[in-house]
Design a protein around this motif. Structure first.
Motif, mmCIF file in Angstrom:
data_model
loop_
_atom_site.group_PDB
_atom_site.id
_atom_site.type_symbol
_atom_site.label_atom_id
_atom_site.label_comp_id
_atom_site.label_asym_id
_atom_site.label_seq_id
_atom_site.Cartn_x
_atom_site.Cartn_y
_atom_site.Cartn_z
ATOM 1 N N GLU A 14 0.821 -1.209 0.000
ATOM 2 C CA GLU A 14 0.000 0.000 0.000
ATOM 3 C C GLU A 14 0.857 1.262 0.000
ATOM 4 O O GLU A 14 0.491 2.289 -0.603
ATOM 5 N N LYS A 15 2.033 1.222 0.638
ATOM 6 C CA LYS A 15 2.849 2.438 0.750
ATOM 7 C C LYS A 15 3.415 2.894 -0.584
ATOM 8 O O LYS A 15 3.835 4.052 -0.716
ATOM 9 N N TYR A 16 3.464 1.986 -1.599
ATOM 10 C CA TYR A 16 3.976 2.368 -2.914
ATOM 11 C C TYR A 16 2.853 2.721 -3.891
ATOM 12 O O TYR A 16 3.131 3.137 -5.012
ATOM 13 N N ARG A 17 1.606 2.528 -3.496
ATOM 14 C CA ARG A 17 0.501 2.712 -4.425
ATOM 15 C C ARG A 17 0.389 4.186 -4.840
ATOM 16 O O ARG A 17 0.292 5.082 -3.997
ATOM 17 N N GLY A 18 0.425 4.444 -6.140
ATOM 18 C CA GLY A 18 0.321 5.798 -6.665
ATOM 19 C C GLY A 18 1.578 6.625 -6.487
ATOM 20 O O GLY A 18 1.557 7.837 -6.699
ATOM 21 N N ARG A 19 2.695 5.990 -6.108
ATOM 22 C CA ARG A 19 3.952 6.707 -5.881
ATOM 23 C C ARG A 19 5.092 5.969 -6.561
ATOM 24 O O ARG A 19 4.933 4.837 -7.025
ATOM 25 N N SER A 20 6.244 6.593 -6.594
ATOM 26 C CA SER A 20 7.425 5.978 -7.218
ATOM 27 C C SER A 20 8.190 5.167 -6.190
ATOM 28 O O SER A 20 8.133 5.436 -4.979
ATOM 29 N N ALA A 21 8.923 4.166 -6.697
ATOM 30 C CA ALA A 21 9.739 3.317 -5.825
ATOM 31 C C ALA A 21 11.042 2.985 -6.543
ATOM 32 O O ALA A 21 11.109 2.987 -7.773
ATOM 33 N N VAL A 22 12.075 2.720 -5.758
ATOM 34 C CA VAL A 22 13.388 2.360 -6.301
ATOM 35 C C VAL A 22 13.765 0.979 -5.789
ATOM 36 O O VAL A 22 13.656 0.699 -4.587
ATOM 37 N N VAL A 23 14.217 0.127 -6.724
ATOM 38 C CA VAL A 23 14.611 -1.245 -6.398
ATOM 39 C C VAL A 23 15.985 -1.512 -6.992
ATOM 40 O O VAL A 23 16.248 -1.175 -8.152
ATOM 41 N N ILE A 24 16.862 -2.112 -6.199
ATOM 42 C CA ILE A 24 18.167 -2.562 -6.691
ATOM 43 C C ILE A 24 18.051 -4.070 -6.935
ATOM 44 O O ILE A 24 17.657 -4.815 -6.045
ATOM 45 N N LEU A 25 18.406 -4.516 -8.140
ATOM 46 C CA LEU A 25 18.231 -5.940 -8.450
ATOM 47 C C LEU A 25 19.437 -6.485 -9.209
ATOM 48 O O LEU A 25 20.229 -5.738 -9.797
ATOM 49 N N GLU A 26 19.525 -7.803 -9.167
ATOM 50 C CA GLU A 26 20.565 -8.534 -9.898
ATOM 51 C C GLU A 26 19.926 -9.781 -10.513
ATOM 52 O O GLU A 26 19.288 -10.566 -9.811
ATOM 53 N N ARG A 27 20.051 -9.944 -11.825
ATOM 54 C CA ARG A 27 19.488 -11.119 -12.491
ATOM 55 C C ARG A 27 20.371 -12.334 -12.212
ATOM 56 O O ARG A 27 21.587 -12.273 -12.365
#
Length: 776
Positions: A434-447
């Motif tokens: 819910e805290k990301y709904r309608g807002r931007s988010a940043v994720v660091i990922l590695e395949r």
């Protein structure tokens, strides 16, 4: 005696000796290692063994190509009974040396037992004396299919088909040399096919005479019909390229052109030059990089470009190339040189193929920007901004872009994604919190692998672009350099949607235009042999049209009785229409019947079910043996059942016990997908091809290959007997179908349905063959 007459007498005395020595120069029996009494089967077996051993694509010996040519030449002579008899009688194959059989016999009768050896007169027609400048361009069939055709999607090819004893080939040689060197330096591909030793490739290309010049681009062949002069050949190659590769840029449209990076998600390249027309080098470069960059050309000598030249401080006397990314007021990179070379341009563009914060619009782009790690020293991490579209999210995006520009590193890639366009990807990372709904988010990922497995960590709070957000993200990236375990969460993400793919109607429209263009070219330039496919299509259309009218006129529309198919093995896949599992699988494709019709492919129905299969239709063939027939057919029916609603798909099975040699022949054209060892080694009959599935396009002569699923792969326990029984009558199947051995065999076809989806999408690799082999 006069000196001239004495010379002729000496020549006549030497000719019999020369004629006797000539046959010893090339002995096809010795080349293939067979005796003069060998049968055709022995000769064919020896040829296959030697051809596999000495093929230039597999044997890196410097003399492998010459040896392979000798082997092919020897087999060409000995496989033809007439040429073989001619060689046994005269020591010469007649037609293989450029003479017809009738001319050869007349030549021998006229000269009473001796003949002129071409080596005595140093004729320049023999392949051993052909121009060495063509050697590096020589093409072989497998090399053309596996390398040249895929490469034609990056650059056009100009190909020459030549042969021995071709006077016209010698006539065009000086022009060909000059143009080949010039075009190769600009980035075009050059190829030469010797029709005498690569008849299969020459026939595949549609060359019925020599010399023949043709162009190849995007896998499509276009014949050259004009006079062989430098200007015509250059223009021919230029006309092969699409017309919208490079846009003419002036003061009026440069802002719009550079601002399109938001729409097409590409950096934009501008070339400033004083030439009134776009240089061919720049067009070829634009074609090679069209998937990554957009190209514009500015003619600095034209009125209406003064503002543009002044804006970016252009030296009008020196060619200048600029690349623009997110900021159109200043270039991201510049290169300037008095003479632009291909290598200089390639180095410049390859370093600037992506925006600073590229948007993930397809799975291909995701794989390139965020590659799977190959070792601990080659870790690549992606910092992903998941945001929305519109002014509401503009501030968060600009702050992320500023952070990315200030933290450029080889191990980091900054990208962003629109959550509403890629909802499955966003939900897998943010878990729909819910805290990301309608807002931007940043994720660091590695395949972690190509199957979609990733390790990731999301910022605990939504991204707003504040200084605090920047400090938190910078601290996480610093920790990541020393502690790879920081990415503690793992998940599997689905493939991204291709957002920029053209709509079906647009693709259909362009395909129709290409087809009309081909027909127009055929009407005015092609000979009757090349016109046969078009005429066949026209007559087929007329036949179908009038046939449909006649059938409708004489048929009873109320007669809807179905006749059960004869000679086919029907594998039941469902019996109750209200089955819940069926409703889930067939929501987009409703099968026409409650069973799968699987026909055995035999020599009786081989022609109708494959060789003469209607255009657009494919036969999906399962490879099985007598011992695996029942379980494999059951699993095959389950996997393909939801695709039986397509009238263009036919389903068959092939017995490996009966037709192994036919399958081995086809797999030779798919060596990269299914490498097979020497055909005549001791394990020849031990190789297990059960569970292989081939989608055969009889009209276009290609096939796609499905290799069996290995039980040790991830997800190997799915698709077991429990899944199968939900679609079957328990009374009809019995308990034996769920035995451990049956389950391991059925697991070979695990994920076949996903492969079928890719088959219908047209995204599978295709392996082309010259002609369908006979099914003995």
């Amino acid at each position: 005696m006069e000196p001239g007459r004495a010379g002729w007498l000496l020549l006549l005395l030497l000719l019999p000796a020369l004629g006797a020595a000539a046959p010893g120069e090339f002995d096809p029996y010795r080349v293939l290692g067979v005796g003069r009494s060998s049968s055709q089967a022995d000769i064919k077996k020896a040829y296959k063994r030697l051809a596999r051993e000495w093929h230039p694509d597999k044997n890196k010996d410097p003399g492998a190509e010459d040896k392979f040519i000798q082997i092919s030449k020897a087999y060409e002579i000995l496989s033809n009974e007439e040429k073989r008899a001619n060689f046994d009688r005269y020591g010469d194959a007649g037609e293989s040396q450029g003479f017809s059989q009738q001319q050869h016999r007349q030549f021998h009768r006229f000269h009473d037992g001796f003949y002129f050896d071409e080596s005595f007169f140093h004729f320049p027609f023999n392949s051993e004396r052909r121009d060495t400048s063509d050697e590096k361009y020589l093409l072989h069939f497998s090399h053309y299919i596996n390398e040249i055709v895929p490469d034609s999607f990056k650059k056009p090819y100009l190909i020459k088909i030549t042969s021995d004893w071709c006077f016209s080939c010698i006539h065009i040689e000086p022009v060909w040399k000059e143009v080949a060197q010039e075009l190769e330096a600009l980035g075009a591909g050059i190829g030469v096919v010797h029709a005498g030793y690569e008849r299969r490739l020459a026939h595949h290309l549609g060359a019925h005479s020599t010399p023949t010049l043709l162009g190849l681009i995007n896998g499509k062949i276009t014949f050259f019909h004009n006079a062989v002069v430098r200007e015509n050949l250059r223009q021919f190659v230029e006309n092969l390229l699409p017309g919208n590769l490079v846009e003419k840029i002036t003061d009026k449209n440069y802002i719009r052109f550079l601002s399109d990076w938001r729409k097409d998600n590409k950096p934009h390249v501008l070339l400033f030059d004083h030439m009134p027309v776009v240089p061919l080098l720049f067009k070829l470069t634009a074609f090679a990089y069209r998937d990554y960059l957009s190209f514009g050309y500015v003619y600095v000598g034209l009125r209406g470009t003064e503002e543009l030249s002044s804006q970016y401080n252009i030296n009008v006397y020196t060619p200048t190339m600029m690349i623009f990314k997110e900021h159109i007021d200043r270039p991201a990179d510049v290169v300037q040189a008095r003479e632009m070379k291909k290598q200089l341009i390639d180095d410049f563009l390859s370093q600037n193929k992506f925006l600073m914060v590229a948007r993930l619009t397809s799975q291909r782009l995701f794989q390139e920007l965020c590659p799977v790690k190959k070792s601990h020293r080659q870790r690549k991490h992606c910092v992903v901004l998941l945001t929305g579209e519109g002014e509401k999210f503009a501030e968060a995006y600009e702050a992320f872009l500023t952070f990315a520009v200030a933290n450029t590193k080889d191990t980091l890639k900054f990208v962003h994604i629109y959550s509403d366009r890629q909802p499955e990807f966003a939900d897998a990372l943010l878990m729909d919190e819910e805290k990301y709904r309608g807002r931007s988010a940043v994720v660091i990922l590695e395949r972690r692998n190509n199957a979609g497995k990733i390790a990731y960590k999301a910022l605990e709070e939504a991204w707003q672009g504040s200084k605090e957000d920047n400090f938190i993200l910078l601290d996480l990236l610093d920790q990541l350099r020393t502690d790879p375990g920081l990415l503690s969460s793992e998940t599997v993400v689905a493939d991204l949607n291709d957002e920029l793919a053209p709509m079906f109607l647009i693709r259909w429209f362009y395909s129709t235009l290409d087809y009309i263009s081909d027909c127009w070219d055929s009407l005015f330039h092609s000979n009757w042999r090349e016109m046969m496919p078009l005429l066949s299509l026209l007559f087929s259309a007329l036949f179908i049209l009038f046939g449909t009218v006649i059938v409708q006129a004489f048929s009873d529309s109320s007669d809807t009785r179905d006749t059960p198919p004869s000679g086919k093995e029907e594998v039941a896949a469902k019996t109750e229409k209200n089955d819940a599992s069926f409703s889930k699988e067939s929501n987009s494709r409703i099968p026409k019947k409650g069973f799968v019709e699987v026909t055995e492919l035999t020599d009786i129905n081989y022609t109708s079910n494959l060789v003469r299969l209607r255009p657009g239709h494919m036969n999906v063939v399962l490879i099985l043996s007598n011992s695996t027939k029942t379980p494999l057919l059951q699993k095959f029916a389950l996997e393909v059942y939801t695709f039986t609603g397509s009238s263009s798909l036919h389903f068959s099975f092939l017995s490996l016990d009966k037709h192994r040699e036919w399958l081995e022949y086809l797999l030779e054209f798919a060596q990269d997908a299914a490498p097979i060892p020497n055909q005549y080694d001791k394990h020849f009959l031990e190789r297990d091809y059960t569970g292989y599935v081939l989608a055969l396009n009889g009209h276009k002569k290609y096939f796609c290959l499905f290799k069996p699923h290995r039980s040790g792969d991830e997800g190997g326990t799915l698709g077991s007997c429990e899944d199968y029984n939900t679609l079957q009558h328990a009374e009809a199947r019995g308990k034996s179908s769920c035995s451990p051995g049956s389950r391991s065999i059925k697991n070979k076809l695990h994920k076949l349905s996903f492969w079928m989806e890719r088959l219908l999408e047209g995204s599978l690799q295709r392996f082309y063959i010259p002609s369908w082999p006979t099914l003995d």
